[in-house]
Design an enzyme around this catalytic site. Structure first.
Site, mmCIF file in Angstrom:
data_model
loop_
_atom_site.group_PDB
_atom_site.id
_atom_site.type_symbol
_atom_site.label_atom_id
_atom_site.label_comp_id
_atom_site.label_asym_id
_atom_site.label_seq_id
_atom_site.Cartn_x
_atom_site.Cartn_y
_atom_site.Cartn_z
ATOM 1 N N TYR A 206 35.114 -48.940 -67.082
ATOM 2 C CA TYR A 206 35.649 -47.699 -66.492
ATOM 3 C C TYR A 206 37.161 -47.593 -66.595
ATOM 4 O O TYR A 206 37.745 -46.721 -65.953
ATOM 5 C CB TYR A 206 35.313 -47.618 -64.996
ATOM 6 C CG TYR A 206 33.867 -47.764 -64.642
ATOM 7 C CD1 TYR A 206 32.917 -46.866 -65.116
ATOM 8 C CD2 TYR A 206 33.442 -48.791 -63.797
ATOM 9 C CE1 TYR A 206 31.588 -46.989 -64.754
ATOM 10 C CE2 TYR A 206 32.110 -48.918 -63.439
ATOM 11 C CZ TYR A 206 31.195 -48.019 -63.928
ATOM 12 O OH TYR A 206 29.879 -48.147 -63.576
ATOM 13 N N TYR B 126 30.179 -53.813 -57.352
ATOM 14 C CA TYR B 126 30.026 -53.594 -58.796
ATOM 15 C C TYR B 126 30.736 -54.667 -59.625
ATOM 16 O O TYR B 126 31.152 -54.401 -60.748
ATOM 17 C CB TYR B 126 30.482 -52.177 -59.188
ATOM 18 C CG TYR B 126 29.758 -51.124 -58.373
ATOM 19 C CD1 TYR B 126 28.428 -50.821 -58.633
ATOM 20 C CD2 TYR B 126 30.396 -50.467 -57.325
ATOM 21 C CE1 TYR B 126 27.750 -49.880 -57.868
ATOM 22 C CE2 TYR B 126 29.718 -49.528 -56.560
ATOM 23 C CZ TYR B 126 28.399 -49.244 -56.832
ATOM 24 O OH TYR B 126 27.730 -48.326 -56.085
ATOM 25 N N CYS C 132 35.286 -63.257 -75.737
ATOM 26 C CA CYS C 132 35.664 -62.892 -77.104
ATOM 27 C C CYS C 132 35.694 -61.383 -77.298
ATOM 28 O O CYS C 132 34.918 -60.833 -78.096
ATOM 29 C CB CYS C 132 34.705 -63.549 -78.081
ATOM 30 S SG CYS C 132 34.813 -65.318 -77.951
ATOM 31 N N ARG D 34 30.384 -49.056 -52.260
ATOM 32 C CA ARG D 34 31.676 -49.733 -52.443
ATOM 33 C C ARG D 34 32.541 -49.686 -51.182
ATOM 34 O O ARG D 34 33.319 -50.606 -50.935
ATOM 35 C CB ARG D 34 32.414 -49.165 -53.646
ATOM 36 C CG ARG D 34 33.225 -47.923 -53.416
ATOM 37 C CD ARG D 34 33.761 -47.352 -54.699
ATOM 38 N NE ARG D 34 32.670 -46.998 -55.588
ATOM 39 C CZ ARG D 34 32.661 -47.207 -56.897
ATOM 40 N NH1 ARG D 34 33.695 -47.738 -57.479
ATOM 41 N NH2 ARG D 34 31.630 -46.849 -57.620
ATOM 42 N N GLU E 41 24.938 -42.596 -48.492
ATOM 43 C CA GLU E 41 24.619 -43.859 -49.164
ATOM 44 C C GLU E 41 25.869 -44.547 -49.711
ATOM 45 O O GLU E 41 25.988 -44.736 -50.922
ATOM 46 C CB GLU E 41 23.701 -43.584 -50.357
ATOM 47 C CG GLU E 41 22.486 -42.772 -50.055
ATOM 48 C CD GLU E 41 21.790 -42.240 -51.303
ATOM 49 O OE1 GLU E 41 20.631 -41.831 -51.169
ATOM 50 O OE2 GLU E 41 22.397 -42.230 -52.391
HETATM 51 C C1 LIG Z 1 22.530 -42.181 -55.908
HETATM 52 C C2 LIG Z 1 23.666 -43.045 -55.522
HETATM 53 N N1 LIG Z 1 23.915 -43.236 -54.214
HETATM 54 C C3 LIG Z 1 24.932 -44.019 -53.813
HETATM 55 C C4 LIG Z 1 25.763 -44.650 -54.715
HETATM 56 C C5 LIG Z 1 26.863 -45.525 -54.203
HETATM 57 O O1 LIG Z 1 28.116 -45.157 -54.651
HETATM 58 P P1 LIG Z 1 29.420 -45.871 -54.064
HETATM 59 O O2 LIG Z 1 29.198 -47.337 -54.171
HETATM 60 O O3 LIG Z 1 30.514 -45.388 -54.886
HETATM 61 O O4 LIG Z 1 29.508 -45.465 -52.616
HETATM 62 C C6 LIG Z 1 25.555 -44.468 -56.090
HETATM 63 C C7 LIG Z 1 26.428 -45.107 -57.084
HETATM 64 O O5 LIG Z 1 26.311 -45.021 -58.257
HETATM 65 C C8 LIG Z 1 24.464 -43.642 -56.506
HETATM 66 O O6 LIG Z 1 24.204 -43.452 -57.799
#
Ligand SMILES: Cc1ncc(COP(=O)(O)O)c(C=O)c1O
Length: 459
Positions: free
Chosen positions: A360, A417, A387, A315, A312
């Site tokens: 972060y 993000y 501000c 980014r 999944e």
């Molecule tokens: C369960 C899960 N899958 C996938 C992602 C995607 O992460 P990234 O965008 O760092 O690949 C996240 C990010 O928080 C997540 O919580």
């Protein structure tokens, strides 16, 4: 010029502050002969004349090619170990109806983690069977909607969700495929991973509880168990963390096979990307090969067939495709103790369009986008207009010392993000997202207006 003692160790004084480092700029970004940043044939000044600033500018071909590369890397790496891979684009990175259409057209599935993200994917016409539905606290209404429309998988995050999803599936006369999210005790970030018995965080269930929970899932005719799920963190640059999580999960995966089918294993997202020159991410190909080898080795050792894999990434697909264009408003020289000094460059956006530095401590880089300059580079901090003293866009960068009000400044790697975590803090309207391809630019998300800001006030 001597190095500024305030500069972090990783930040090198550039030979040419006008250069667009290939590792952080979208693939179709170049500097024109006149010195402007040009994306896929459209110049920064044209973009600003048409759409204003701040502006998220997305290289459509860059995002599409990264999606295709991840898919083909996982297809071939896992094909070589006699299984298949499903890639879900993590919509939380950045989702709009257009992005959802791009990703599914490229062959990816989509992960959503709220009723809102689900609604966007459905409005885009995505086949619900290609959606995964996450969330550690899905409401009953969200579960009901997900089941009713037929999402391909719901990721159960706690034991109570077993009964909630089973009841919704019974109500709708459906068999709902589910995954079970495991808190594996492995947490990875950048070059290191932590492995403990238990990780102190809110997501998932302990691995030791999985057999009992899976038995509970299997006791419901309205549920179909797909497999275990683990997401170990973000900005991961090595495959060791995935290896450790896979090793832990496969021990239980093998036990679960004794009680029924376990067709897949989901290893989450978190593939690292370069935000600045300090980062050196693995290519999707190397990452996929590393993960496939680990899985094959562990399955062979455990005497179980290699399951279908799902991942999944968010980014790694959306992040590098985009830069944010700002206009510089004020420039201040701030003298600190000793001889140290820093140039503060304030732009017309900030933590409302990119909260990652504040949230972060994330690093970014930036460059002049409307011109080049031969002026000596000076250590600068790019700040926003909000501000908060933590309203920082780029903590440390060498920028030409003649930077001035009216200059265009571009911050790359803001595709993930940033818009999705944006806010209306200080009632600053959120910027539009413009997609650029083949010399044409179009808004895929429009700019918020003052009317939008006022629209929710009841009186
Ligand atoms: C369960 C899960 N899958 C996938 C992602 C995607 O992460 P990234 O965008 O760092 O690949 C996240 C990010 O928080 C997540 O919580």
């Amino acid at each position: 010029m001597t190095a500024n003692p305030l500069a972090p160790a990783w930040l090198r004084l550039p030979d040419d502050a006008n250069e667009l480092a290939a590792t952080v700029w979208p693939r179709n970004a170049v500097r024109s002969e006149s010195g402007e940043v040009v994306l896929a044939g459209v110049s920064a000044s044209d973009l600003v004349a048409r759409f204003g600033t701040p502006l998220y500018v997305m290289d459509e071909d860059d995002a599409l090619s990264r999606a295709a590369e991840v898919l083909s890397a996982f297809d071939s790496a896992f094909g070589a170990v006699a299984t298949t891979a499903h890639v879900y684009y993590a919509g939380k990175a950045f989702l709009s109806t257009e992005i959802a259409r791009w990703m599914t057209a490229a062959g990816l599935n989509i992960d959503v983690c709220s009723g809102g993200e689900l609604a966007v994917a459905l409005a885009a016409g995505v086949d619900p069977a290609r959606l995964g539905f996450h969330g550690n606290n899905k409401s009953l209404a969200e579960i009901d909607r997900g089941v009713a429309v037929g999402v391909g998988a719901i990721v159960l995050d706690s034991v109570v969700e077993v009964e909630r999803v089973a009841a919704a599936a019974e109500r709708h006369g459906r068999v709902q495929p589910v995954r079970l999210r495991i808190n594996s005790g492995v947490h990875a970030s950048t070059h290191e991973f932590l492995a403990t018995a238990h990780e102190d965080q809110k997501f998932g269930v302990p691995l030791a509880d999985a057999p009992a929970i899976v038995a509970q899932i299997r006791s419901h005719a309205s549920l179909r168990f797909l497999g275990l799920h683990s997401h170990i963190g973000s900005q991961i640059f090595e495959s060791d963390g995935f290896a450790e999580a896979a090793r832990r999960l496969l021990v239980v995966h093998a036990q679960l096979l004794a009680g029924g089918e376990v067709p897949e294993l989901n290893l989450g997202g978190g593939f690292g990307i370069a935000y600045t020159t300090q980062h050196d991410p693995l290519s999707p190909r190397d990452l996929a090969l590393g993960m496939a080898q680990i899985l094959e080795r562990e399955c062979r050792a455990g005497g179980v067939p290699v399951p279908r894999i799902s991942v999944e990434p968010g980014r790694a697909i959306a992040g590098p495709s985009t830069f944010t264009l700002y206009k510089v408003g004020t420039v201040k020289q701030v003298l600190l103790d000793g001889d140290a000094s820093r140039t503060y460059v304030a732009v017309d956006g900030g933590m409302s369009d990119n909260v990652r530095p504040a949230l972060y401590d994330a690093d970014y880089s930036c460059a002049l986008a409307g011109r080049i300059s031969e002026a000596t580079p000076t250590l600068a901090r790019v700040v926003g207009k909000h501000c908060e003293s933590g309203d920082i866009v780029v903590k440390d960068e060498f920028l030409p010392s003649d930077i001035r009000a009216g200059d265009l400044l571009a911050v790359p790697v803001t595709g993930a993000y940033c818009r999705s975590l944006s806010s209306q803090y200080n009632h600053v309207p959120r910027p539009p997202v413009v997609a650029v391809r083949g010399g044409a630019a179009r808004e895929i998300v429009r700019r918020e207006t003052i009317e939008d800001l006022l629209a929710l006030d009841v009186d």
